[in-house]
Design a protein around this motif. Structure first.
Motif, PDB file in Angstrom:
ATOM      1  N   GLU A  10     -20.714  54.360 -35.516  1.00 59.02           N
ATOM      2  CA  GLU A  10     -20.126  53.086 -35.102  1.00 59.02           C
ATOM      3  C   GLU A  10     -18.627  53.063 -35.424  1.00 59.02           C
ATOM      4  OE1 GLU A  10     -21.703  50.644 -33.436  1.00 59.02           O
ATOM      5  OE2 GLU A  10     -23.399  52.031 -33.373  1.00 59.02           O
ATOM      6  N   PRO A  11     -17.852  52.271 -34.697  1.00 55.78           N
ATOM      7  CA  PRO A  11     -16.401  52.233 -34.956  1.00 55.78           C
ATOM      8  C   PRO A  11     -16.048  51.726 -36.354  1.00 55.78           C
ATOM      9  CG  PRO A  11     -17.041  50.593 -33.311  1.00 55.78           C
ATOM     10  CD  PRO A  11     -18.225  51.456 -33.530  1.00 55.78           C
ATOM     11  N   PHE A  12     -16.870  50.844 -36.921  1.00 53.06           N
ATOM     12  CA  PHE A  12     -16.741  50.430 -38.320  1.00 53.06           C
ATOM     13  C   PHE A  12     -18.124  50.033 -38.810  1.00 53.06           C
ATOM     14  CE2 PHE A  12     -15.542  46.745 -35.703  1.00 53.06           C
ATOM     15  CZ  PHE A  12     -16.433  45.792 -36.126  1.00 53.06           C
ATOM     16  N   GLU A  13     -18.298  49.988 -40.138  1.00 51.43           N
ATOM     17  CA  GLU A  13     -19.626  49.691 -40.657  1.00 51.43           C
ATOM     18  C   GLU A  13     -19.562  49.208 -42.098  1.00 51.43           C
ATOM     19  OE1 GLU A  13     -22.320  52.987 -41.434  1.00 51.43           O
ATOM     20  OE2 GLU A  13     -20.615  54.359 -41.389  1.00 51.43           O
ATOM     21  N   VAL A  14     -20.682  48.579 -42.512  1.00 51.10           N
ATOM     22  CA  VAL A  14     -20.885  48.129 -43.887  1.00 51.10           C
ATOM     23  C   VAL A  14     -22.272  48.590 -44.321  1.00 51.10           C
ATOM     24  CG1 VAL A  14     -21.158  46.130 -45.403  1.00 51.10           C
ATOM     25  CG2 VAL A  14     -19.375  46.128 -43.660  1.00 51.10           C
ATOM     26  N   GLN A  15     -22.354  49.207 -45.501  1.00 51.88           N
ATOM     27  CA  GLN A  15     -23.641  49.569 -46.091  1.00 51.88           C
ATOM     28  C   GLN A  15     -23.652  49.085 -47.535  1.00 51.88           C
ATOM     29  OE1 GLN A  15     -25.009  53.667 -45.488  1.00 51.88           O
ATOM     30  NE2 GLN A  15     -23.288  53.994 -44.079  1.00 51.88           N
ATOM     31  N   SER A  16     -24.835  48.743 -48.026  1.00 54.84           N
ATOM     32  CA  SER A  16     -24.950  48.258 -49.397  1.00 54.84           C
ATOM     33  C   SER A  16     -26.084  48.964 -50.117  1.00 54.84           C
ATOM     34  CB  SER A  16     -25.195  46.746 -49.426  1.00 54.84           C
ATOM     35  OG  SER A  16     -24.079  46.035 -48.941  1.00 54.84           O
ATOM     36  N   ALA A  17     -25.928  49.087 -51.429  1.00 58.11           N
ATOM     37  CA  ALA A  17     -26.978  49.604 -52.304  1.00 58.11           C
ATOM     38  C   ALA A  17     -27.024  48.719 -53.539  1.00 58.11           C
ATOM     39  CB  ALA A  17     -26.706  51.053 -52.698  1.00 58.11           C
ATOM     40  N   THR A  18     -28.184  48.644 -54.153  1.00 54.51           N
ATOM     41  CA  THR A  18     -28.337  47.824 -55.355  1.00 54.51           C
ATOM     42  C   THR A  18     -28.768  48.688 -56.532  1.00 54.51           C
ATOM     43  OG1 THR A  18     -30.630  47.284 -54.823  1.00 54.51           O
ATOM     44  CG2 THR A  18     -28.932  45.778 -54.016  1.00 54.51           C
ATOM     45  N   PHE A  19     -28.485  48.198 -57.721  1.00 56.77           N
ATOM     46  CA  PHE A  19     -28.966  48.836 -58.944  1.00 56.77           C
ATOM     47  C   PHE A  19     -29.224  47.743 -59.984  1.00 56.77           C
ATOM     48  CE2 PHE A  19     -24.365  48.717 -59.118  1.00 56.77           C
ATOM     49  CZ  PHE A  19     -24.060  48.372 -60.410  1.00 56.77           C
ATOM     50  N   THR A  20     -30.076  48.047 -60.920  1.00 56.98           N
ATOM     51  CA  THR A  20     -30.481  47.058 -61.918  1.00 56.98           C
ATOM     52  C   THR A  20     -29.778  47.303 -63.246  1.00 56.98           C
ATOM     53  OG1 THR A  20     -32.652  46.837 -60.900  1.00 56.98           O
ATOM     54  CG2 THR A  20     -32.439  46.068 -63.165  1.00 56.98           C
ATOM     55  N   VAL A  21     -29.254  46.235 -63.812  1.00 57.18           N
ATOM     56  CA  VAL A  21     -28.675  46.271 -65.159  1.00 57.18           C
ATOM     57  C   VAL A  21     -29.589  45.453 -66.066  1.00 57.18           C
ATOM     58  CG1 VAL A  21     -26.728  45.600 -66.590  1.00 57.18           C
ATOM     59  CG2 VAL A  21     -26.323  46.561 -64.315  1.00 57.18           C
ATOM     60  N   CYS A  26     -20.808  47.419 -70.101  1.00 61.31           N
ATOM     61  CA  CYS A  26     -19.858  48.006 -69.173  1.00 61.31           C
ATOM     62  C   CYS A  26     -20.603  48.763 -68.083  1.00 61.31           C
ATOM     63  CB  CYS A  26     -18.875  48.939 -69.886  1.00 61.31           C
ATOM     64  SG  CYS A  26     -19.650  50.393 -70.617  1.00 61.31           S
ATOM     65  N   ILE A  27     -19.924  49.027 -66.990  1.00 61.82           N
ATOM     66  CA  ILE A  27     -20.452  49.849 -65.898  1.00 61.82           C
ATOM     67  C   ILE A  27     -19.384  50.868 -65.529  1.00 61.82           C
ATOM     68  CG2 ILE A  27     -21.276  49.881 -63.514  1.00 61.82           C
ATOM     69  CD1 ILE A  27     -22.166  46.967 -63.909  1.00 61.82           C
ATOM     70  N   ASP A  28     -19.734  52.152 -65.622  1.00 63.84           N
ATOM     71  CA  ASP A  28     -18.831  53.220 -65.192  1.00 63.84           C
ATOM     72  C   ASP A  28     -19.107  53.547 -63.733  1.00 63.84           C
ATOM     73  OD1 ASP A  28     -17.279  54.596 -67.589  1.00 63.84           O
ATOM     74  OD2 ASP A  28     -19.240  53.956 -68.350  1.00 63.84           O
ATOM     75  N   ILE A  29     -18.035  53.669 -62.950  1.00 69.27           N
ATOM     76  CA  ILE A  29     -18.135  54.080 -61.551  1.00 69.27           C
ATOM     77  C   ILE A  29     -17.325  55.363 -61.379  1.00 69.27           C
ATOM     78  CG2 ILE A  29     -17.700  53.457 -59.148  1.00 69.27           C
ATOM     79  CD1 ILE A  29     -17.814  50.518 -59.998  1.00 69.27           C
ATOM     80  N   PHE A  30     -17.996  56.422 -60.947  1.00 65.81           N
ATOM     81  CA  PHE A  30     -17.348  57.708 -60.704  1.00 65.81           C
ATOM     82  C   PHE A  30     -17.370  57.995 -59.199  1.00 65.81           C
ATOM     83  CE2 PHE A  30     -18.996  57.948 -65.012  1.00 65.81           C
ATOM     84  CZ  PHE A  30     -17.936  58.521 -65.723  1.00 65.81           C
ATOM     85  N   LEU A  31     -16.204  58.239 -58.617  1.00 62.71           N
ATOM     86  CA  LEU A  31     -16.129  58.653 -57.222  1.00 62.71           C
ATOM     87  C   LEU A  31     -16.328  60.162 -57.189  1.00 62.71           C
ATOM     88  CD1 LEU A  31     -13.113  56.490 -55.970  1.00 62.71           C
ATOM     89  CD2 LEU A  31     -15.513  55.858 -56.292  1.00 62.71           C
ATOM     90  N   VAL A  32     -17.548  60.576 -56.928  1.00 61.77           N
ATOM     91  CA  VAL A  32     -17.928  61.981 -57.054  1.00 61.77           C
ATOM     92  C   VAL A  32     -17.409  62.807 -55.883  1.00 61.77           C
ATOM     93  CG1 VAL A  32     -19.884  63.580 -57.231  1.00 61.77           C
ATOM     94  CG2 VAL A  32     -19.969  61.350 -58.381  1.00 61.77           C
ATOM     95  N   PRO A 106     -24.528  51.992 -65.845  1.00 58.45           N
ATOM     96  CA  PRO A 106     -24.417  50.916 -66.832  1.00 58.45           C
ATOM     97  C   PRO A 106     -24.575  51.488 -68.244  1.00 58.45           C
ATOM     98  CG  PRO A 106     -26.005  50.378 -65.097  1.00 58.45           C
ATOM     99  CD  PRO A 106     -25.706  51.839 -64.984  1.00 58.45           C
ATOM    100  N   GLY A 107     -23.872  50.895 -69.199  1.00 56.31           N
ATOM    101  CA  GLY A 107     -23.967  51.386 -70.568  1.00 56.31           C
ATOM    102  C   GLY A 107     -23.363  50.415 -71.556  1.00 56.31           C
ATOM    103  N   ASP A 108     -23.202  50.894 -72.794  1.00 59.79           N
ATOM    104  CA  ASP A 108     -22.663  50.058 -73.862  1.00 59.79           C
ATOM    105  C   ASP A 108     -21.319  50.537 -74.385  1.00 59.79           C
ATOM    106  OD1 ASP A 108     -24.781  48.190 -74.024  1.00 59.79           O
ATOM    107  OD2 ASP A 108     -26.006  49.715 -75.014  1.00 59.79           O
TER     108      ASP A 108
END
Length: 456
Positions: A10-21, A26-32, A106-108
């Motif tokens: 598609e010319p543009f799009e949106v996708q979502s994912a969920t996770f449980t805390v 804190c939450i670490d996000i790594f762009l792998v 997610p972590g401490d």
């Protein structure tokens, strides 16, 4: 948790994912594995509050969303890490192939360096005053760090701004809003450069929250131009000021369309320090004059668009600077000055401008009829001063000073510029009187009309 978003056709799009805390601070996000493109990630907590707005076109690959401001990354908002379902939304605003892979943990214990000397940019009170003085305030309205495609740190940018003696600074990393910045004595305007593709880019100033790109790009059966039009309309309604940037730079296709009535500013001088001059500022100025003649009262701005040190190892912040006349040094004051058109732009020259009528001071952007005295000077150089009326040069003088009287009649738009070796080094938002209201509002139609007047 590893999350992978594979691109559709598609010319543009949106996708979502969920996770449980469950229990985390804190939450670490790594762009792998992410393409170095203008693709966005929006993180929302269980109450659907945006806690991070990230771009894939960044040299930073690790972000921390934390309860502690000192351990929260730039582009995130500190606050309670609520237990429950969190959502991360991927937004692809233009056609690309591939996928985005990231780890969300997610972590401490935050796994990054704390920054206790940083402050929260979006927590600033708009009416907080740093200086109680009605005067011209200098700064740069366009620069980038390694939180998008720049090659310098936020500390480097702040050091350069302080060395330049700036009164204010706007960091305009692509599509993200700087939320954490080192403490410095100057004012910080919350800003971004909205960058959906390489068709047109837009600076925007005066935010108090992060942009929910996912909300707009999740609409069905609409064009990108419809999304852009609504985004600008909503931001304008919230008091954000929007600028058209460097329209005639190499690679800009100018295929966007939107209602120009939601645009407030126009970048007339962009990155003149770049080798080879890939940006046609003269054509941008001609387009700016054309838009004024169509009835759009756009404030002139300039920006270094600095991304990295130049060949001499100097980060070119302030080439050019934009001076804003304001009642005080505050976010609200500078935004009011920009909205009123009280700006001048200078590139490596020290110029003074005074406009007078019958003993009272006139400012750029003012509507005024009758005779006005222009008095301008450059401290170190003789310049080619050009007095412009309705887009045409009516007088040119080579000197260190320029002093002339000119009368404004109905429909007149008058400004002063200065050049050195044919390069624009000084510019002002016009003064004007009785200009007609616009009859054409769409950017694409206005651009087409303008291009018909150009020989190139």
């Amino acid at each position: 948790m590893r999350i992978r978003f594979a691109f559709s056709s598609e010319p543009f799009e949106v996708q979502s994912a969920t996770f449980t805390v469950q229990h985390a601070t804190c939450i670490d996000i790594f762009l792998v594995d992410v393409p170095f493109e203008h693709l966005f990630l929006v993180l929302k907590d269980p109450e659907q509050q945006i806690r991070a707005l990230l771009t894939c076109k960044t040299r930073t690959k690790h972000f921390i969303v934390s309860e502690s401001a000192a351990s929260s990354s730039n582009n995130t908002l500190a606050g309670k890490i609520l237990p429950g379902i969190w959502t991360i939304t991927f937004v692809r605003p233009a056609l690309h192939v591939g996928a985005v892979v990231l780890d969300v943990i997610p972590g401490d214990t935050p796994t990054g360096v704390t920054t206790p000397d940083n402050f929260s940019v979006l927590s600033q009170r708009p009416n907080r005053v740093l200086q109680h003085a009605e005067k011209w305030y200098r700064g740069d309205l366009h620069c980038h760090s390694y939180y998008s495609d720049g090659r310098v740190s936020l500390s480097d940018i702040c050091d350069s701004a302080e060395d330049n003696g700036f009164d204010y600074l706007a960091v305009t990393d692509h599509s993200v809003i700087t939320t954490r910045l080192p403490h410095r004595p100057f004012l910080v305007l919350p800003a971004t450069e909205i960058t959906l593709d390489n068709e047109v880019h837009y600076n925007a100033f005066g935010f108090n929250k992060l942009i929910d790109y996912g909300h707009y790009f999740s609409w069905h059966n609409v064009s990108k131009n419809t999304i852009l039009t609504q985004l600008f309309h909503d931001l304008s309604g919230e008091g954000v000021l929007i600028s058209i940037n460097h329209p005639f730079s190499e690679g800009m296709t100018l295929q966007h369309d939107f209602d120009v009535r939601d645009i407030h500013l126009f970048e007339v001088i962009n990155a003149p320090h770049l080798a080879g001059h890939p940006i046609d500022n003269d054509k941008a100025i001609r387009f700016y004059d054309f838009l004024w003649n169509q009835g759009f009262r756009l404030t002139a701005t300039g920006g270094s668009d600095a991304h990295k040190p130049d060949g001499n190892g100097v980060y070119p912040l302030g080439k050019p600077t934009t001076a804003i006349f304001s009642r005080e040094l505050s976010i609200a004051g500078l935004l009011a000055g920009l909205r009123a058109g009280r700006t001048t732009i200078s590139n490596e020259v020290d110029c003074q401008l005074h406009l007078r009528q019958s003993g009272r001071t006139i400012y750029p952007g003012d509507e005024v009829s009758g005779e006005v005295n222009f008095a301008a000077s450059c401290s170190a150089h003789a310049l080619s001063w050009r007095l412009m009326k309705n887009g045409d040069c009516v007088e040119e003088t080579y000197a260190q000073t320029f002093i002339r009287n000119i009368s404004l009649q109905k429909g007149d738009v008058i400004r002063l510029e200065a050049r050195r070796n044919e390069e624009i080094v000084f510019f002002m938002t016009p003064i004007h009187y009785g200009i007609t209201l616009p009859s054409v509002f769409q950017f694409a139609a206005l651009l087409a009309q303008f291009l018909l007047t150009q020989k190139d």
